[in-house]
Motif scaffolding. Structure first.
Motif, PDB file in Angstrom:
ATOM      1  N   ALA A  45       0.820  -1.202   0.000  1.00 26.43           N
ATOM      2  CA  ALA A  45       0.000   0.000   0.000  1.00 26.43           C
ATOM      3  C   ALA A  45       0.858   1.258   0.000  1.00 26.43           C
ATOM      4  O   ALA A  45       0.586   2.212  -0.748  1.00 26.43           O
ATOM      5  N   VAL A  46       1.895   1.286   0.827  1.00 26.19           N
ATOM      6  CA  VAL A  46       2.742   2.479   0.898  1.00 26.19           C
ATOM      7  C   VAL A  46       3.531   2.642  -0.399  1.00 26.19           C
ATOM      8  O   VAL A  46       3.699   3.754  -0.901  1.00 26.19           O
ATOM      9  N   ALA A  47       4.003   1.539  -0.976  1.00 21.75           N
ATOM     10  CA  ALA A  47       4.714   1.613  -2.252  1.00 21.75           C
ATOM     11  C   ALA A  47       3.801   2.151  -3.352  1.00 21.75           C
ATOM     12  O   ALA A  47       4.242   2.913  -4.223  1.00 21.75           O
ATOM     13  N   LEU A  48       2.540   1.792  -3.314  1.00 15.55           N
ATOM     14  CA  LEU A  48       1.583   2.273  -4.321  1.00 15.55           C
ATOM     15  C   LEU A  48       1.191   3.730  -4.100  1.00 15.55           C
ATOM     16  O   LEU A  48       0.695   4.390  -5.017  1.00 15.55           O
ATOM     17  N   SER A  49       1.413   4.247  -2.898  1.00 16.26           N
ATOM     18  CA  SER A  49       0.919   5.586  -2.557  1.00 16.26           C
ATOM     19  C   SER A  49       1.784   6.718  -3.099  1.00 16.26           C
ATOM     20  O   SER A  49       1.386   7.885  -3.012  1.00 16.26           O
ATOM     21  N   ALA A  50       2.950   6.413  -3.649  1.00 12.52           N
ATOM     22  CA  ALA A  50       3.795   7.463  -4.219  1.00 12.52           C
ATOM     23  C   ALA A  50       3.052   8.172  -5.343  1.00 12.52           C
ATOM     24  O   ALA A  50       2.534   7.529  -6.258  1.00 12.52           O
ATOM     25  N   GLN A  51       2.966   9.505  -5.256  1.00 14.03           N
ATOM     26  CA  GLN A  51       2.278  10.331  -6.248  1.00 14.03           C
ATOM     27  C   GLN A  51       0.821   9.897  -6.410  1.00 14.03           C
ATOM     28  O   GLN A  51       0.267   9.952  -7.507  1.00 14.03           O
ATOM     29  N   ALA A  52       0.211   9.460  -5.335  1.00 16.25           N
ATOM     30  CA  ALA A  52      -1.199   9.080  -5.342  1.00 16.25           C
ATOM     31  C   ALA A  52      -1.779   9.394  -3.970  1.00 16.25           C
ATOM     32  O   ALA A  52      -1.048   9.515  -2.991  1.00 16.25           O
ATOM     33  N   VAL A  57      -5.502   4.942  -3.362  1.00 13.34           N
ATOM     34  CA  VAL A  57      -4.821   3.669  -3.119  1.00 13.34           C
ATOM     35  C   VAL A  57      -5.763   2.695  -2.421  1.00 13.34           C
ATOM     36  O   VAL A  57      -5.844   1.512  -2.777  1.00 13.34           O
ATOM     37  N   ASN A  58      -6.515   3.174  -1.437  1.00 11.86           N
ATOM     38  CA  ASN A  58      -7.431   2.298  -0.709  1.00 11.86           C
ATOM     39  C   ASN A  58      -8.498   1.703  -1.622  1.00 11.86           C
ATOM     40  O   ASN A  58      -8.887   0.539  -1.473  1.00 11.86           O
ATOM     41  N   LYS A  59      -8.975   2.490  -2.572  1.00 11.39           N
ATOM     42  CA  LYS A  59      -9.975   1.983  -3.518  1.00 11.39           C
ATOM     43  C   LYS A  59      -9.394   0.858  -4.364  1.00 11.39           C
ATOM     44  O   LYS A  59     -10.049  -0.149  -4.629  1.00 11.39           O
ATOM     45  N   ALA A  60      -8.139   1.033  -4.801  1.00 13.29           N
ATOM     46  CA  ALA A  60      -7.507   0.026  -5.653  1.00 13.29           C
ATOM     47  C   ALA A  60      -7.126  -1.227  -4.876  1.00 13.29           C
ATOM     48  O   ALA A  60      -7.275  -2.352  -5.368  1.00 13.29           O
ATOM     49  N   THR A  61      -6.633  -1.047  -3.656  1.00  8.62           N
ATOM     50  CA  THR A  61      -6.131  -2.206  -2.912  1.00  8.62           C
ATOM     51  C   THR A  61      -7.249  -3.023  -2.263  1.00  8.62           C
ATOM     52  O   THR A  61      -7.009  -4.168  -1.869  1.00  8.62           O
ATOM     53  N   LYS A  62      -8.438  -2.463  -2.178  1.00  6.40           N
ATOM     54  CA  LYS A  62      -9.546  -3.240  -1.604  1.00  6.40           C
ATOM     55  C   LYS A  62      -9.734  -4.538  -2.379  1.00  6.40           C
ATOM     56  O   LYS A  62      -9.811  -5.629  -1.801  1.00  6.40           O
ATOM     57  N   GLN A  85      -5.682  -4.549 -11.519  1.00  5.18           N
ATOM     58  CA  GLN A  85      -6.282  -4.172 -10.237  1.00  5.18           C
ATOM     59  C   GLN A  85      -5.918  -2.753  -9.814  1.00  5.18           C
ATOM     60  O   GLN A  85      -6.698  -2.096  -9.133  1.00  5.18           O
ATOM     61  N   ILE A  86      -4.733  -2.276 -10.203  1.00  7.48           N
ATOM     62  CA  ILE A  86      -4.272  -0.967  -9.707  1.00  7.48           C
ATOM     63  C   ILE A  86      -4.206   0.086 -10.810  1.00  7.48           C
ATOM     64  O   ILE A  86      -3.574   1.124 -10.625  1.00  7.48           O
ATOM     65  N   ARG A  87      -4.857  -0.138 -11.918  1.00  5.43           N
ATOM     66  CA  ARG A  87      -4.722   0.765 -13.060  1.00  5.43           C
ATOM     67  C   ARG A  87      -5.295   2.162 -12.804  1.00  5.43           C
ATOM     68  O   ARG A  87      -5.034   3.100 -13.558  1.00  5.43           O
ATOM     69  N   THR A  88      -6.073   2.345 -11.745  1.00  3.53           N
ATOM     70  CA  THR A  88      -6.609   3.668 -11.414  1.00  3.53           C
ATOM     71  C   THR A  88      -5.581   4.536 -10.690  1.00  3.53           C
ATOM     72  O   THR A  88      -5.823   5.721 -10.457  1.00  3.53           O
ATOM     73  N   ILE A  89      -4.439   3.955 -10.317  1.00  2.01           N
ATOM     74  CA  ILE A  89      -3.396   4.689  -9.589  1.00  2.01           C
ATOM     75  C   ILE A  89      -2.347   5.181 -10.578  1.00  2.01           C
ATOM     76  O   ILE A  89      -2.008   4.496 -11.543  1.00  2.01           O
ATOM     77  N   GLY A  90      -1.801   6.362 -10.342  1.00  4.64           N
ATOM     78  CA  GLY A  90      -0.746   6.887 -11.190  1.00  4.64           C
ATOM     79  C   GLY A  90       0.466   5.970 -11.233  1.00  4.64           C
ATOM     80  O   GLY A  90       0.816   5.343 -10.238  1.00  4.64           O
ATOM     81  N   LEU A  91       1.101   5.902 -12.396  1.00  8.55           N
ATOM     82  CA  LEU A  91       2.300   5.076 -12.613  1.00  8.55           C
ATOM     83  C   LEU A  91       2.017   3.602 -12.320  1.00  8.55           C
ATOM     84  O   LEU A  91       2.886   2.869 -11.853  1.00  8.55           O
ATOM     85  N   PHE A  92       0.801   3.160 -12.631  1.00  9.81           N
ATOM     86  CA  PHE A  92       0.380   1.818 -12.214  1.00  9.81           C
ATOM     87  C   PHE A  92       1.191   0.696 -12.846  1.00  9.81           C
ATOM     88  O   PHE A  92       1.405  -0.342 -12.223  1.00  9.81           O
ATOM     89  N   ARG A  93       1.658   0.878 -14.066  1.00  9.99           N
ATOM     90  CA  ARG A  93       2.414  -0.210 -14.703  1.00  9.99           C
ATOM     91  C   ARG A  93       3.744  -0.466 -13.981  1.00  9.99           C
ATOM     92  O   ARG A  93       4.092  -1.610 -13.694  1.00  9.99           O
ATOM     93  N   GLN A  94       4.494   0.608 -13.705  1.00 13.43           N
ATOM     94  CA  GLN A  94       5.754   0.443 -12.991  1.00 13.43           C
ATOM     95  C   GLN A  94       5.514  -0.058 -11.571  1.00 13.43           C
ATOM     96  O   GLN A  94       6.260  -0.897 -11.056  1.00 13.43           O
ATOM     97  N   LYS A  95       4.472   0.449 -10.931  1.00  7.90           N
ATOM     98  CA  LYS A  95       4.172   0.019  -9.564  1.00  7.90           C
ATOM     99  C   LYS A  95       3.794  -1.458  -9.527  1.00  7.90           C
ATOM    100  O   LYS A  95       4.167  -2.178  -8.593  1.00  7.90           O
ATOM    101  N   SER A 123      15.915  -2.150   0.253  1.00  7.07           N
ATOM    102  CA  SER A 123      16.475  -2.926  -0.855  1.00  7.07           C
ATOM    103  C   SER A 123      15.385  -3.478  -1.765  1.00  7.07           C
ATOM    104  O   SER A 123      15.673  -3.980  -2.853  1.00  7.07           O
ATOM    105  N   LEU A 124      14.124  -3.369  -1.344  1.00  6.29           N
ATOM    106  CA  LEU A 124      13.015  -3.864  -2.147  1.00  6.29           C
ATOM    107  C   LEU A 124      12.647  -2.856  -3.231  1.00  6.29           C
ATOM    108  O   LEU A 124      12.672  -1.645  -2.988  1.00  6.29           O
ATOM    109  N   PRO A 125      12.295  -3.307  -4.428  1.00  4.81           N
ATOM    110  CA  PRO A 125      11.905  -2.394  -5.510  1.00  4.81           C
ATOM    111  C   PRO A 125      10.713  -1.521  -5.118  1.00  4.81           C
ATOM    112  O   PRO A 125       9.717  -2.005  -4.569  1.00  4.81           O
ATOM    113  N   GLY A 126      10.829  -0.225  -5.356  1.00  7.53           N
ATOM    114  CA  GLY A 126       9.737   0.696  -5.065  1.00  7.53           C
ATOM    115  C   GLY A 126       9.622   1.112  -3.621  1.00  7.53           C
ATOM    116  O   GLY A 126       8.697   1.838  -3.248  1.00  7.53           O
ATOM    117  N   VAL A 127      10.555   0.669  -2.776  1.00  7.23           N
ATOM    118  CA  VAL A 127      10.515   1.000  -1.345  1.00  7.23           C
ATOM    119  C   VAL A 127      11.687   1.915  -1.011  1.00  7.23           C
ATOM    120  O   VAL A 127      12.840   1.508  -1.058  1.00  7.23           O
TER     121      VAL A 127
END
Length: 220
Positions: A45-52, A57-62, A85-95, A123-127
């Motif tokens: 959730a926090v990784a997805l929240s960048a620029q969102a 994020v809560n709508k997408a992750t539900k 599932q997460i296409r409504t979030i910005g930068l969804f493909r990279q995320k 060390s994790l991608p996107g974190v």
């Protein structure tokens, strides 16, 4: 070369105590506004929240977390379905790629468990450091300070934690905020920044720390 601007001093200890005592009284047990069920879903959730926004994020992750709340389930879901599932979030493909990649690392290196180490988390991608600090604080109870734009603004306006960048503000919180308030400090500051000390027009008229705040451009 322009010398770095000189920072104003942090508020005196007594004022810090008074401010955080009021924030604590208003919200004794603040929590993140991101929805999660375990350390893994919090990392995602926090990784997805960048620029969102947290709401977005809560709508997408539900739906996403209903299908996959462990790294093993996320890998089984696969990149294509995670992306959908997460296409409504910005930068969804990279995320989505990051979610799959970090899930694979958690399975391969940590038996599917989220490590409670900042170095391991970053060390994790996107974190990044902010994401790691949120996880350390919210999932594991460490007094880590996750500084975002809201905390950066509040820290400098109020002089609770002045700094030229997020790293300086993080250190200033650790150095100046009384230890007994460190566990929830970043929650109180981020919520105050989102709902009261807003960027364009701070709501100084309803601010519970107005009389202790040295910000010169207060609104009526």
């Amino acid at each position: 070369m322009t010398p770095p601007r000189r920072l104003p001093p942090a508020l005196p200890f007594a004022d810090q105590v008074a401010i955080f005592a009021r924030l604590q009284a208003a919200q004794p047990a603040p929590v993140t506004e991101l929805h999660f069920t375990n350390p893994y879903t919090l990392v995602v959730a926090v990784a997805l929240s960048a620029q969102a926004t947290d709401i977005g994020v809560n709508k997408a992750t539900k739906g996403l977390f209903a299908l996959a709340d462990t790294p093993q389930k996320m890998l089984a879901l696969g990149l294509e379905r995670v992306t959908e599932q997460i296409r409504t979030i910005g930068l969804f493909r990279q995320k989505a790629r990051n979610v799959i990649a970090l899930s694979q690392i958690l399975v391969d290196r940590y038996d599917g468990e989220v490590p409670d180490s900042r170095a391991a988390l970053t060390s994790l991608p996107g974190v990044g450091r902010k994401t790691a600090n949120v996880v350390l604080n919210c999932a594991f109870g460490h007094p880590a300070q996750a500084v975002d734009t809201h905390i950066f603004r509040v820290g400098n306006r109020t002089r609770i934690a002045p700094g030229r960048d997020v790293d300086e503000v993080e250190r200033a919180i650790e150095d100046h905020v009384p230890v007994r308030f460190q566990d929830h400090a970043h929650h109180w500051l981020i919520l105050h920044g989102r709902h009261v000390c807003q960027a364009r027009r701070p709501r100084c008229g309803v601010c519970i720390i107005n009389d202790l705040c040295p910000y010169e451009e207060k609104t009526a």
